[in-house]
Motif scaffolding. Structure first.
Motif, short mmCIF file in Angstrom:
data_model
loop_
_atom_site.label_atom_id
_atom_site.label_comp_id
_atom_site.label_asym_id
_atom_site.label_seq_id
_atom_site.Cartn_x
_atom_site.Cartn_y
_atom_site.Cartn_z
N PHE A 24 0.84 -1.27 0.16
CA PHE A 24 0.04 0.05 0.12
C PHE A 24 0.93 1.02 -0.06
O PHE A 24 1.97 1.50 0.93
N ARG A 25 0.61 2.07 -1.04
CA ARG A 25 1.62 3.01 -1.16
C ARG A 25 0.83 4.64 -0.72
O ARG A 25 -0.18 4.66 -1.08
N ILE A 26 1.95 5.34 -0.15
CA ILE A 26 1.12 6.63 0.35
C ILE A 26 1.97 7.88 0.00
O ILE A 26 3.50 7.67 0.00
N GLY A 27 1.62 8.78 -0.82
CA GLY A 27 2.31 10.11 -1.19
C GLY A 27 1.65 10.90 -2.19
O GLY A 27 0.42 11.02 -1.93
N ARG A 28 2.48 11.55 -3.01
CA ARG A 28 1.78 12.39 -4.04
C ARG A 28 0.87 11.40 -5.07
O ARG A 28 0.10 11.90 -5.71
N GLU A 29 1.33 10.12 -5.15
CA GLU A 29 0.64 9.24 -6.07
C GLU A 29 0.60 7.95 -5.18
O GLU A 29 1.28 8.01 -4.13
N GLY A 30 -0.30 7.13 -5.85
CA GLY A 30 -0.20 5.74 -4.96
C GLY A 30 -1.84 5.56 -4.55
O GLY A 30 -2.73 6.17 -5.09
N ASP A 31 -1.61 4.53 -3.50
CA ASP A 31 -2.98 4.05 -2.97
C ASP A 31 -3.73 5.18 -2.15
O ASP A 31 -4.88 5.43 -2.33
N LEU A 32 -2.99 5.74 -1.50
CA LEU A 32 -3.61 6.94 -0.80
C LEU A 32 -2.77 8.33 -1.29
O LEU A 32 -1.68 8.24 -1.16
N VAL A 33 -3.39 9.20 -1.72
CA VAL A 33 -2.99 10.17 -2.73
C VAL A 33 -3.04 11.27 -1.61
O VAL A 33 -4.12 11.82 -1.21
N VAL A 34 -2.09 11.89 -0.79
CA VAL A 34 -2.22 12.79 0.08
C VAL A 34 -2.36 14.30 -0.18
O VAL A 34 -3.13 14.84 0.31
N ASP A 35 -1.73 14.52 -1.13
CA ASP A 35 -1.80 15.98 -1.67
C ASP A 35 -0.78 15.99 -3.20
O ASP A 35 -0.39 15.18 -3.52
N GLU A 36 -1.21 17.10 -3.75
CA GLU A 36 -0.53 17.50 -4.83
C GLU A 36 0.79 18.15 -4.62
O GLU A 36 1.51 18.86 -5.35
N ASN A 37 0.91 18.55 -3.47
CA ASN A 37 2.39 19.33 -2.80
C ASN A 37 3.30 18.72 -3.49
O ASN A 37 3.87 17.72 -3.33
N PRO A 38 4.11 19.60 -4.42
CA PRO A 38 5.32 19.26 -4.74
C PRO A 38 6.84 18.73 -4.06
O PRO A 38 7.48 18.32 -4.45
N TYR A 39 6.39 19.44 -2.63
CA TYR A 39 7.64 18.91 -1.78
C TYR A 39 7.44 17.61 -1.11
O TYR A 39 8.14 17.04 -0.74
N LEU A 40 6.30 16.79 -1.61
CA LEU A 40 6.08 15.48 -1.01
C LEU A 40 6.24 14.32 -2.39
O LEU A 40 6.37 14.69 -3.63
#
Length: 241
Positions: A24-40
């Motif tokens: 399960f992937r978490i980040g700017r992309e993946g299963d949980l898209v946290v935010d489009e924050n370019p710093y992420l």
């Protein structure tokens, strides 16, 4: 070996099922898209099963995460390349990308270890756990944490600039920076990572790290917000405050 149970991840009021057998992937992309924050990072954290346990791993190369149990009594700093087993029924995860701090909760449905809240004590009118803070030091931390503590829906909050936090408190920048140095030094001495850089140089992102640690470990909470209006129109604090 018993099969691992599915996990449930809670972020911004939504719940995500994490099933065994797949990462399960978490980040700017993946299963949980946290935010489009370019710093992420595109993929920052992962959840996967191995050896009969769930593991939370930091697969990024710059960002770190603060991980605590439900009580805030157990705290870990998850640096790039590190991973930690999910051994508590509830696990809180906080991290910062740029000026934004994010948090989510992992529900495991069972735990291997149990923790209890340590006894708190009153020192100079300030409740402390596990470090003694002066009133002005607590005010500084609350000013930096206000955007996270006042979220209507947990998930993301902004960490103010030093100038904005100093203005919120009615302090000069000299006073604010001195107090920030004192707080970071005090926490660094008790082993809190990420508040100082190499060779004694203060870390650039120490404000975000300070907020993560303070909120995740319950060093400050919503109940401390009235401190921001205490003596707002009075003189700036002196070193001993």
């Amino acid at each position: 070996m018993h099969p691992v149970r599915p996990l449930e991840l809670e972020f911004c009021g939504e719940r995500y099922a994490v099933e065994p057998g797949a990462e399960f992937r978490i980040g700017r992309e993946g299963d949980l898209v946290v935010d489009e924050n370019p710093y992420l990072h595109r993929t920052f954290l992962t959840l996967s099963e191995e050896f009969g346990l769930w593991w939370l791993a930091n697969v990024g190369h710059l960002l770190t995460a603060t991980v605590t149990d439900a009580t805030g009594a157990v705290q870990a700093w998850l640096a790039p390349g590190a991973r930690i087993p999910v051994v508590f029924e509830t696990l809180h995860v906080m991290f910062s990308a740029g000026s934004t701090t994010y948090d989510f909760t992992i529900h495991a449905g069972g735990d291997f270890f149990r923790t209890s809240v340590s006894a708190q004590s009153e020192v100079g009118g300030t409740t402390v756990l596990p470090v003694t803070l002066t009133t002005s030091q607590r005010q500084l931390i609350v000013a930096l944490s206000e955007g996270v503590l006042t979220q209507s829906l947990p998930g993301r909050g902004e960490v103010p600039s030093s100038a904005d936090a100093a203005t919120r408190l009615g302090w000069s920048m000299t006073t604010f920076n001195r107090k920030l140095d004192n707080v970071c030094d005090k926490l660094d001495r008790i082993g809190v990572s990420g508040l100082r850089g190499g060779r004694g140089r203060l870390a650039v992102n120490r404000r975000a790290r300070l907020v993560e640690y303070a909120v995740a470990t319950r060093l400050v909470s919503r109940e401390d917000l009235p401190l921001l209006d205490r003596e707002a129109d009075g003189p700036a604090p002196v070193d001993g405050d």
